[in-house]
Scaffold this motif. Structure first.
Motif, PDB file in Angstrom:
ATOM      1  N   ASP A  59      39.092  43.212  29.108  1.00 17.15           N
ATOM      2  CA  ASP A  59      38.210  42.073  28.847  1.00 17.15           C
ATOM      3  C   ASP A  59      38.119  41.165  30.073  1.00 17.15           C
ATOM      4  OD1 ASP A  59      37.824  42.995  26.273  1.00 17.15           O
ATOM      5  OD2 ASP A  59      39.413  41.735  25.424  1.00 17.15           O
ATOM      6  N   GLU A  60      39.253  40.947  30.748  1.00 19.74           N
ATOM      7  CA  GLU A  60      39.246  40.107  31.944  1.00 19.74           C
ATOM      8  C   GLU A  60      38.443  40.763  33.060  1.00 19.74           C
ATOM      9  OE1 GLU A  60      43.410  39.764  32.663  1.00 19.74           O
ATOM     10  OE2 GLU A  60      43.647  38.052  31.325  1.00 19.74           O
ATOM     11  N   LYS A  61      38.575  42.087  33.201  1.00 20.53           N
ATOM     12  CA  LYS A  61      37.813  42.804  34.227  1.00 20.53           C
ATOM     13  C   LYS A  61      36.314  42.721  33.938  1.00 20.53           C
ATOM     14  CE  LYS A  61      41.367  46.197  35.352  1.00 20.53           C
ATOM     15  NZ  LYS A  61      41.707  47.626  35.288  1.00 20.53           N
ATOM     16  N   ALA A  62      35.929  42.889  32.675  1.00 20.65           N
ATOM     17  CA  ALA A  62      34.514  42.805  32.309  1.00 20.65           C
ATOM     18  C   ALA A  62      33.983  41.392  32.548  1.00 20.65           C
ATOM     19  CB  ALA A  62      34.315  43.212  30.854  1.00 20.65           C
ATOM     20  N   ALA A  63      34.768  40.384  32.193  1.00 16.18           N
ATOM     21  CA  ALA A  63      34.344  38.995  32.406  1.00 16.18           C
ATOM     22  C   ALA A  63      34.230  38.697  33.902  1.00 16.18           C
ATOM     23  CB  ALA A  63      35.333  38.042  31.748  1.00 16.18           C
ATOM     24  N   THR A  64      35.166  39.222  34.695  1.00 18.46           N
ATOM     25  CA  THR A  64      35.112  39.029  36.146  1.00 18.46           C
ATOM     26  C   THR A  64      33.873  39.685  36.729  1.00 18.46           C
ATOM     27  OG1 THR A  64      37.508  38.933  36.262  1.00 18.46           O
ATOM     28  CG2 THR A  64      36.345  39.420  38.317  1.00 18.46           C
ATOM     29  N   TYR A  65      33.555  40.902  36.268  1.00 16.54           N
ATOM     30  CA  TYR A  65      32.361  41.599  36.751  1.00 16.54           C
ATOM     31  C   TYR A  65      31.104  40.809  36.412  1.00 16.54           C
ATOM     32  CZ  TYR A  65      28.491  44.856  36.872  1.00 16.54           C
ATOM     33  OH  TYR A  65      27.280  45.429  37.115  1.00 16.54           O
ATOM     34  N   THR A  66      31.006  40.321  35.174  1.00 15.58           N
ATOM     35  CA  THR A  66      29.832  39.559  34.766  1.00 15.58           C
ATOM     36  C   THR A  66      29.707  38.273  35.581  1.00 15.58           C
ATOM     37  OG1 THR A  66      30.076  40.439  32.533  1.00 15.58           O
ATOM     38  CG2 THR A  66      28.677  38.507  32.785  1.00 15.58           C
ATOM     39  N   ARG A  67      30.812  37.559  35.771  1.00 13.00           N
ATOM     40  CA  ARG A  67      30.799  36.315  36.543  1.00 13.00           C
ATOM     41  C   ARG A  67      30.441  36.593  38.010  1.00 13.00           C
ATOM     42  NH1 ARG A  67      35.227  34.760  34.782  1.00 13.00           N
ATOM     43  NH2 ARG A  67      36.578  35.631  36.380  1.00 13.00           N
TER      44      ARG A  67
END
Length: 187
Positions: A59-67
């Motif tokens: 989830d953190e990796k996906a949020a980082t990618y989106t940001r």
């Protein structure tokens, strides 16, 4: 004496107008940059992502990618708005021959995975639209694959940019002139 000078000048002009190809590849947490002039390799760099980020959850990796992709889109848009001459030169003289993005996303929960996948599609194509407004893209391929069973986030990108050295010099001069004129107005 003049013959050597003319020969050096001709070689220099030939190199300046020779096709330059830069390939950026990010796969398996490694960034590889390859540059070739006249299809002769002239530069290659391999870099890897910090191992500290290895412990981040999916989830953190996906949020980082989106940001990160939103920030990239905002930066490209600011550049396009602030340097219209440079953008016009980039559109005319720099081309993206290929851009391929492959993302696999799974959060362990089917509903959250579906929503996250949709958000990634929207973000990715928004950034691709902004990039497409700055430079022509010959071939683009985007695959975002949901994995409803496992927690996973993998991101691969392959991009080939083509131009000529002289055009890159012209673009940099246009940017420097714009920056210098802005500094003059601020003082």
């Amino acid at each position: 004496m003049y013959g050597i000078l003319i020969a050096v000048l001709i070689i220099l002009i030939f190199i300046l107008f020779a096709p330059l190809k830069v390939q950026l590849t990010f796969k398996d947490k490694k960034l590889v940059i390859k540059a070739s002039l006249l299809n002769i390799p002239v530069y290659r760099v391999k870099d890897s992502v910090d191992e500290q980020k290895k412990d981040a959850t999916t989830d953190e990796k996906a949020a980082t990618y989106t940001r990160t992709s939103r920030n990239l889109g905002a930066r490209i848009k600011r550049f396009a708005d602030g340097f219209p001459t440079a953008v016009r030169l980039v559109r005319k003289y720099v081309g993206i021959k290929k851009i391929a993005i492959n993302v696999e996303l799974g959060t362990g929960d089917a509903a959250i995975t579906a929503i996250s996948t949709g958000a990634l599609w929207a973000t990715t194509y928004s950034v691709m639209g902004i990039i497409g407004s700055v430079a022509y893209i010959d071939e683009e391929k985007v695959e975002i694959t949901p994995n409803y069973n496992d927690k996973i986030f993998s991101f691969d990108i392959d991009c080939i940019i083509k131009s000529r050295i002289v055009y890159i010099i012209f673009i940099m001069i246009a940017i420097l002139i714009k920056i210098h004129s802005r500094k003059g107005k601020e003082e």
